[in-house]
Design a protein around this motif. Structure first.
Motif, PDB file in Angstrom:
ATOM      1  N   ASN A 222       1.014  -1.022   0.041  1.00 26.89           N
ATOM      2  CA  ASN A 222      -0.354  -0.126  -0.044  1.00 26.89           C
ATOM      3  C   ASN A 222       1.107   1.314  -0.029  1.00 26.89           C
ATOM      4  N   LYS A 223       1.640   1.476  -0.924  1.00 22.81           N
ATOM      5  CA  LYS A 223       2.153   2.699  -0.727  1.00 22.81           C
ATOM      6  C   LYS A 223       1.915   3.619  -1.971  1.00 22.81           C
ATOM      7  N   THR A 224       2.369   4.448  -1.811  1.00 21.05           N
ATOM      8  CA  THR A 224       2.079   5.434  -2.925  1.00 21.05           C
ATOM      9  C   THR A 224       3.277   5.362  -3.937  1.00 21.05           C
ATOM     10  N   GLN A 225       3.247   6.609  -5.641  1.00 20.19           N
ATOM     11  CA  GLN A 225       3.980   6.019  -6.199  1.00 20.19           C
ATOM     12  C   GLN A 225       5.051   7.085  -5.995  1.00 20.19           C
ATOM     13  N   SER A 226       5.095   8.451  -5.199  1.00 21.66           N
ATOM     14  CA  SER A 226       5.625   8.769  -4.943  1.00 21.66           C
ATOM     15  C   SER A 226       6.853   7.904  -4.097  1.00 21.66           C
ATOM     16  N   ASN A 227       6.282   7.853  -3.174  1.00 19.19           N
ATOM     17  CA  ASN A 227       7.559   6.698  -2.059  1.00 19.19           C
ATOM     18  C   ASN A 227       8.289   6.214  -3.526  1.00 19.19           C
ATOM     19  N   ILE A 228       7.383   4.848  -4.262  1.00 14.40           N
ATOM     20  CA  ILE A 228       8.085   4.407  -4.565  1.00 14.40           C
ATOM     21  C   ILE A 228       9.304   4.388  -5.589  1.00 14.40           C
ATOM     22  N   ALA A 229       8.738   5.635  -5.818  1.00 17.22           N
ATOM     23  CA  ALA A 229      10.293   6.342  -6.679  1.00 17.22           C
ATOM     24  C   ALA A 229      10.863   6.537  -6.193  1.00 17.22           C
ATOM     25  N   LYS A 230      11.035   7.271  -4.970  1.00 17.92           N
ATOM     26  CA  LYS A 230      12.509   7.966  -4.572  1.00 17.92           C
ATOM     27  C   LYS A 230      12.889   6.662  -3.811  1.00 17.92           C
ATOM     28  N   GLU A 231      12.045   5.359  -3.298  1.00 17.58           N
ATOM     29  CA  GLU A 231      13.152   4.265  -2.836  1.00 17.58           C
ATOM     30  C   GLU A 231      13.982   3.503  -3.810  1.00 17.58           C
ATOM     31  N   ILE A 232      13.365   3.473  -5.620  1.00 16.21           N
ATOM     32  CA  ILE A 232      13.803   3.257  -6.441  1.00 16.21           C
ATOM     33  C   ILE A 232      14.997   4.018  -7.065  1.00 16.21           C
ATOM     34  N   GLY A 233      14.085   5.363  -6.804  1.00 18.67           N
ATOM     35  CA  GLY A 233      15.645   6.244  -7.512  1.00 18.67           C
ATOM     36  C   GLY A 233      15.026   6.488  -9.157  1.00 18.67           C
ATOM     37  N   ILE A 234      13.742   6.423  -9.311  1.00 22.23           N
ATOM     38  CA  ILE A 234      13.150   6.982 -10.943  1.00 22.23           C
ATOM     39  C   ILE A 234      11.984   8.255 -10.530  1.00 22.23           C
ATOM     40  N   SER A 235      11.890   8.710 -11.417  1.00 20.36           N
ATOM     41  CA  SER A 235      10.448   9.428 -11.405  1.00 20.36           C
ATOM     42  C   SER A 235       8.929   9.337 -11.266  1.00 20.36           C
ATOM     43  N   GLN A 236       8.303   9.587 -10.541  1.00 24.30           N
ATOM     44  CA  GLN A 236       6.645   9.312 -10.256  1.00 24.30           C
ATOM     45  C   GLN A 236       6.148   8.878 -11.610  1.00 24.30           C
ATOM     46  N   MET A 237       6.799   9.705 -12.568  1.00 29.44           N
ATOM     47  CA  MET A 237       5.874   9.818 -13.383  1.00 29.44           C
ATOM     48  C   MET A 237       6.531   8.480 -14.346  1.00 29.44           C
ATOM     49  N   THR A 238       7.124   7.681 -14.178  1.00 32.13           N
ATOM     50  CA  THR A 238       7.688   6.511 -14.633  1.00 32.13           C
ATOM     51  C   THR A 238       7.154   5.328 -13.697  1.00 32.13           C
ATOM     52  N   VAL A 239       6.840   5.821 -12.624  1.00 35.38           N
ATOM     53  CA  VAL A 239       6.515   4.150 -11.855  1.00 35.38           C
ATOM     54  C   VAL A 239       4.838   4.531 -12.300  1.00 35.38           C
ATOM     55  N   SER A 240       4.639   5.393 -12.419  1.00 43.20           N
ATOM     56  CA  SER A 240       2.539   5.627 -12.924  1.00 43.20           C
ATOM     57  C   SER A 240       2.767   4.976 -14.695  1.00 43.20           C
ATOM     58  N   ARG A 241       3.347   4.896 -15.810  1.00 41.91           N
ATOM     59  CA  ARG A 241       3.351   4.053 -16.456  1.00 41.91           C
ATOM     60  C   ARG A 241       3.524   3.473 -16.469  1.00 41.91           C
ATOM     61  N   LEU A 242       4.886   2.721 -16.076  1.00 46.83           N
ATOM     62  CA  LEU A 242       5.062   1.071 -15.411  1.00 46.83           C
ATOM     63  C   LEU A 242       3.958   0.400 -14.356  1.00 46.83           C
ATOM     64  N   GLU A 243       3.118   0.972 -13.937  1.00 47.85           N
ATOM     65  CA  GLU A 243       2.204   0.849 -13.312  1.00 47.85           C
ATOM     66  C   GLU A 243       1.023   0.056 -14.192  1.00 47.85           C
ATOM     67  N   LYS A 244       0.675   0.951 -15.020  1.00 49.74           N
ATOM     68  CA  LYS A 244      -0.647   1.044 -16.278  1.00 49.74           C
ATOM     69  C   LYS A 244      -0.027  -0.363 -17.219  1.00 49.74           C
ATOM     70  N   LYS A 245       1.855  -0.064 -17.326  1.00 48.02           N
ATOM     71  CA  LYS A 245       1.745  -1.689 -18.171  1.00 48.02           C
ATOM     72  C   LYS A 245       1.390  -2.359 -17.294  1.00 48.02           C
ATOM     73  N   ILE A 246       1.910  -2.749 -16.128  1.00 42.55           N
ATOM     74  CA  ILE A 246       1.743  -4.216 -15.668  1.00 42.55           C
ATOM     75  C   ILE A 246       0.084  -4.519 -15.369  1.00 42.55           C
ATOM     76  N   ILE A 247      -0.771  -4.203 -15.580  1.00 37.70           N
ATOM     77  CA  ILE A 247      -2.134  -3.826 -15.198  1.00 37.70           C
ATOM     78  C   ILE A 247      -2.921  -4.826 -15.840  1.00 37.70           C
ATOM     79  N   GLU A 248      -1.942  -3.198 -17.489  1.00 36.14           N
ATOM     80  CA  GLU A 248      -2.560  -3.843 -19.095  1.00 36.14           C
ATOM     81  C   GLU A 248      -1.940  -5.444 -19.293  1.00 36.14           C
ATOM     82  N   LYS A 249      -0.717  -5.969 -18.695  1.00 38.33           N
ATOM     83  CA  LYS A 249      -0.439  -6.801 -19.118  1.00 38.33           C
ATOM     84  C   LYS A 249      -1.010  -8.321 -17.701  1.00 38.33           C
ATOM     85  N   LEU A 250      -2.272  -7.752 -16.795  1.00 40.59           N
ATOM     86  CA  LEU A 250      -2.580  -8.434 -16.244  1.00 40.59           C
ATOM     87  C   LEU A 250      -3.731  -8.453 -15.988  1.00 40.59           C
ATOM     88  N   LYS A 251      -4.593  -8.036 -16.778  1.00 40.76           N
ATOM     89  CA  LYS A 251      -6.027  -7.867 -17.657  1.00 40.76           C
ATOM     90  C   LYS A 251      -5.586  -8.847 -18.561  1.00 40.76           C
TER      91      LYS A 251
END
Length: 258
Positions: free
Chosen positions: A222-251
């Motif tokens: 239950n982490k926010t995109q912002s927290n994940i971005a800081k932990e990994i060292g990438i932008s929040q926009m990248t996290v958001s884009r990858l999340e959408k990509k993963i969800i599409e794969k999941l569907k």
């Protein structure tokens, strides 16, 4: 001519006075008819409450009318309560008894209901002739119908007197105290959880490390995109884009599995 005058006089009299007279002379048919006529509205009102219950209104009204007559004959005005208070539970009780004893719980075609009655009579006759319970094909031969029709009617008869789930199972096993409810299968909710877990494990094997980090962080921790971005060292926009990509794969994978 004298009787007609008497009846006319009864029509004009108070109901309580009529019951007092009737209490002293139960053989007075004219007075009894007047009392029935004056209270027939009770049978009509109570019968209407059972409309659309699978029985014709006329049949219910007939039962209610007979119950009304029964109530009139039994009513004792000396006890002080109103006739309607006495008659209502009597009428309702007879209607409910009619539904309980005569009406099928489940809607069954009239053809099946009529055949079921014939089967019941045939069983009685054949049991006496054969000195044992008749088999379906023997009943079919006796009634000149197909064995399939007999089996269908016998199966449908459970709609007339449904078996309670609290009924003992009545078998020869050690679990003699078990009821039918104890033997009814229950959907195991954990089965679906196991299936979902298995699906997710297989799905995540096809993700790279970064995608797995995002999935775990977003949906398991239950982490926010912002927290994940800081932990990994990438932008929040990248996290958001990858999340959408993963969800599409999941569907897509889920639609294949289903």
């Amino acid at each position: 001519m004298e009787k007609m005058v008497d009846v006319k006089n009864y029509q004009d009299m108070d109901v309580k006075d009529l019951f007092k007279i009737f209490a002293d002379d139960k053989s007075n048919k004219e007075l009894r008819s007047v009392l029935i006529e004056k209270h027939l509205y009770l049978a009509k009102i109570l019968s209407r409450k059972y409309i659309n219950k699978g029985v014709d209104y006329e049949d219910i009204f007939q039962v209610a009318s007979l119950a009304l007559i029964y109530a009139i004959d039994r009513y004792d005005i000396s006890k002080g309560f109103e006739f309607s208070s006495f008659a209502t539970p009597t009428i309702v009780g007879e209607i409910k008894k009619y539904f309980r004893d005569k009406v099928w719980t489940l809607r069954v075609p009239r053809r099946i209901q009529e055949l079921n009655k014939k089967i019941s009579n045939a069983k009685i006759y054949l049991e006496q002739e054969l000195k044992r319970s008749p088999r379906p094909y023997e009943i079919a031969d006796y009634l000149d119908v197909s064995e399939e029709d007999v089996l269908e009617a016998m199966e449908a008869s459970y709609g007339y007197q449904p078996i309670s789930l609290d009924t003992p199972s009545n078998d020869d096993s050690e679990d003699k105290d078990m009821t039918l409810a104890d033997r009814v299968g229950v959907e195991e909710k954990n089965f679906s959880n196991v299936e979902q877990r298995d699906f997710m494990e297989k799905f995540m094997k096809n993700l790279n490390e970064l995608e797995i980090e995002i999935i775990k962080g977003r949906f398991f921790e239950n982490k926010t995109q912002s927290n994940i971005a800081k932990e990994i060292g990438i932008s929040q926009m990248t996290v958001s884009r990858l999340e959408k990509k993963i969800i599409e794969k999941l569907k897509k994978e889920y639609s294949k599995a289903v």
